[in-house]
Design an enzyme around this catalytic site. Structure first.
Site, mmCIF file in Angstrom:
data_model
loop_
_atom_site.group_PDB
_atom_site.id
_atom_site.type_symbol
_atom_site.label_atom_id
_atom_site.label_comp_id
_atom_site.label_asym_id
_atom_site.label_seq_id
_atom_site.Cartn_x
_atom_site.Cartn_y
_atom_site.Cartn_z
ATOM 1 N N SER A 98 0.979 -0.926 0.189
ATOM 2 C CA SER A 98 0.048 -0.177 -0.119
ATOM 3 C C SER A 98 1.279 1.380 0.075
ATOM 4 O O SER A 98 0.298 2.059 -0.248
ATOM 5 C CB SER A 98 -1.150 -0.127 0.902
ATOM 6 O OG SER A 98 -0.219 -0.349 2.783
ATOM 7 N N LYS B 127 -12.370 -1.929 0.338
ATOM 8 C CA LYS B 127 -11.503 -0.772 -0.254
ATOM 9 C C LYS B 127 -12.359 -1.363 -1.421
ATOM 10 O O LYS B 127 -13.165 -0.014 -1.553
ATOM 11 C CB LYS B 127 -10.309 -1.182 -0.729
ATOM 12 C CG LYS B 127 -9.269 -1.122 0.540
ATOM 13 C CD LYS B 127 -8.392 -1.609 0.865
ATOM 14 C CE LYS B 127 -7.380 -0.932 1.930
ATOM 15 N NZ LYS B 127 -6.874 -2.078 2.984
ATOM 16 N N HIS C 66 -5.455 -4.614 -1.635
ATOM 17 C CA HIS C 66 -5.612 -3.335 -2.257
ATOM 18 C C HIS C 66 -5.284 -3.856 -3.520
ATOM 19 O O HIS C 66 -4.352 -3.103 -4.879
ATOM 20 C CB HIS C 66 -3.440 -2.732 -1.990
ATOM 21 C CG HIS C 66 -3.978 -1.668 -0.856
ATOM 22 N ND1 HIS C 66 -4.524 -0.261 -1.076
ATOM 23 C CD2 HIS C 66 -3.436 -1.535 0.438
ATOM 24 C CE1 HIS C 66 -4.572 0.263 -0.282
ATOM 25 N NE2 HIS C 66 -4.358 -0.484 0.644
HETATM 26 C C1 PLP Z 1 -6.993 -2.498 4.246
HETATM 27 C C2 PLP Z 1 -6.336 -3.441 4.719
HETATM 28 C C3 PLP Z 1 -5.984 -4.506 5.703
HETATM 29 C C4 PLP Z 1 -7.516 -3.739 6.755
HETATM 30 O O1 PLP Z 1 -9.610 -4.410 5.661
HETATM 31 P P1 PLP Z 1 -10.042 -4.065 6.638
HETATM 32 O O2 PLP Z 1 -11.345 -4.765 5.383
HETATM 33 O O3 PLP Z 1 -10.162 -2.387 6.452
HETATM 34 O O4 PLP Z 1 -9.888 -4.529 8.084
HETATM 35 C C5 PLP Z 1 -6.030 -5.728 5.846
HETATM 36 N N1 PLP Z 1 -5.106 -6.098 5.117
HETATM 37 C C6 PLP Z 1 -4.410 -5.429 4.258
HETATM 38 C C7 PLP Z 1 -2.994 -5.388 2.963
HETATM 39 C C8 PLP Z 1 -5.231 -3.884 3.350
HETATM 40 O O5 PLP Z 1 -4.465 -2.707 2.143
#
Ligand code: PLP
Length: 415
Positions: free
Chosen positions: A190, A249, A218
């Protein structure tokens, strides 16, 4: 009084320390649905301002898509607001099973289990399937929630240098005797927006009899020709043993996550994963919205194609303007500024010009690698990006960094 002054002072002191270190995080208040243009009030009390959003994980622009909202309304009408239960007591509806089935099909796996979030999926999965006879070998830049999940598990832990396959192979050799070996990686990282070398990782896993764990939060929905994620991009669909991803996301952006992969692993999560057993089920309104999201992206690649076009345009435009960006293909585009204060000053100028992007610096990224991370969306139209580019170029001229090398920028501003 229970919360005596000397107790409060301890917390105050810690908070002041965070402020003194310049890493105090303030919330920006959004007064609109998530979109490419949003109304923001920041700092609090300063009045509302219309800005172009360049920092959401709304990659496919589905967070406020009318069809998704409509499906969510229908879920609310037909299956109610809350379930007041965890999954295994009385928190599993037909639509939860339907969504799990659609995720399995979309990801090309054997089975899927929903979690309240991907953070919860990562927190639960390792402990549910591994013992102290096993080894977890993780990329050094994996997401914080994976680090936490590994901490909660009794298996041994080791790491390999970021995306360094030689180092990974050394570690696999070192731990050859373990009962189970799991290679652990994010699909798309990210902070830099780079992709894991999943094809190489799978090759090494096959050579050393290891499993592969992939967190594709992501990437799910837009990386790869049909948006199946990093596994599709690297042509290893069906070869990843454990995939975790988020619905928070690209996939509608509400909430929820899952573990998807080998059916025995998913079944063990249903038996043992603590966030699944002890935290409330995803509400029907979110499940129904997510089902619609999967229907939309399974039918057409229109949105991920638009995102790809936007990404190419944005990367090319910034580079031609003379900015240094992290190379890559993902819609995460970090504009490198190296100096922490410079990243904050430019983010502020951008905001004054109606562009909302956030500057990151140590400890979120390594020292001397401060940046403004921009993120593209299928909800952006070219005119949004042109306006954002104008603001970036204006700031670039003001601070005289256009066309300058990393060395020149650091010489002038420090790192
Ligand atoms: C955003 C993210 C998470 C967390 O996801 P949520 O559903 O918001 O808890 C976990 N792993 C990665 C790689 C992320 O980018």
């Amino acid at each position: 009084m229970a919360f005596q002054d000397n107790i409060r002072d301890i917390f105050k002191k810690e908070l002041n320390g965070i402020r003194d270190d310049g890493i105090f995080k303030a919330e920006r208040i959004i007064c609109a649905p998530q979109s490419s243009e949003i109304e923001v009030e920041f700092p609090a009390g300063s009045g509302k301002k219309n800005v172009i959003n360049m920092c959401a994980n709304n990659y496919l622009g589905l967070s406020s898509h009318p069809d998704v909202i409509k499906a969510a309304h229908q879920g609310l009408d037909h299956r109610g607001y809350g379930m007041s239960s965890v999954r295994f007591i009385c928190g599993t509806q037909d639509i939860h099973k339907e969504l799990e089935g659609k995720l399995t099909k979309f990801l090309g796996t054997e089975d899927t289990i929903l979690f309240p979030s991907c953070m919860d999926a990562n927190a639960g999965v390792f402990e549910a399937i591994l013992s102290d006879e096993d080894i977890m070998i993780a990329d050094r830049l994996v997401h914080a929630s994976i680090v936490d999940g590994m901490r909660l598990c009794k298996a041994q832990r080791d790491t390999y240098k970021h995306s360094n396959m030689v180092h990974l192979e050394e570690k696999l050799k070192l731990h050859q005797k373990a009962r189970l070996k799991v290679i652990i990686t994010d699909g798309s990282f990210s902070m830099d927006g780079d992709l894991a070398k999943l094809d190489k990782i799978v090759e090494l896993a096959e050579k050393y009899g290891a499993m592969v764990f992939l967190d594709d939060s992501h990437a799910s929905g837009f990386i790869g020709k049909t948006g199946r994620g990093t596994q599709e991009y690297c042509d290893v669909v069906g070869k990843i043993d454990i995939i975790t991803t988020t619905l928070g996301k690209a996939l509608g952006g509400a909430s929820g996550g899952c573990v998807s992969g080998r059916k025995e692993i998913v079944e063990l999560c249903r038996q043992k994963a603590r966030p699944y057993l002890f935290s409330n089920t995803i509400p029907p309104v979110v499940v129904s919205g997510a089902i619609k999201v999967l229907d939309i992206i399974s039918k057409t690649t229109e949105r991920r194609d638009k995102l790809e076009k936007n990404t190419i345009f944005w990367r090319k435009s910034l580079t031609e303007a003379g900015f240094i960006i992290k190379d890559g293909e993902t819609p995460i585009v970090p504009v490198m500024l190296f100096n922490a204060k410079l990243s904050q000053d430019i983010a502020k100028d951008l905001y004054d010009d109606g562009i909302y992007a956030v500057g990151f610096f140590f400890p979120v990224v390594p020292k001397g690698q401060a940046r403004i991370r921009t993120q593209l969306s299928a909800a952006h139209d070219i005119f949004h990006l042109e306006k954002a580019l104008d603001a970036f170029v204006k700031a670039g001229k003001k601070y005289d960094i256009l066309g300058k090398s990393k060395k020149e920028i650091i010489e002038r501003y420090g790192d």
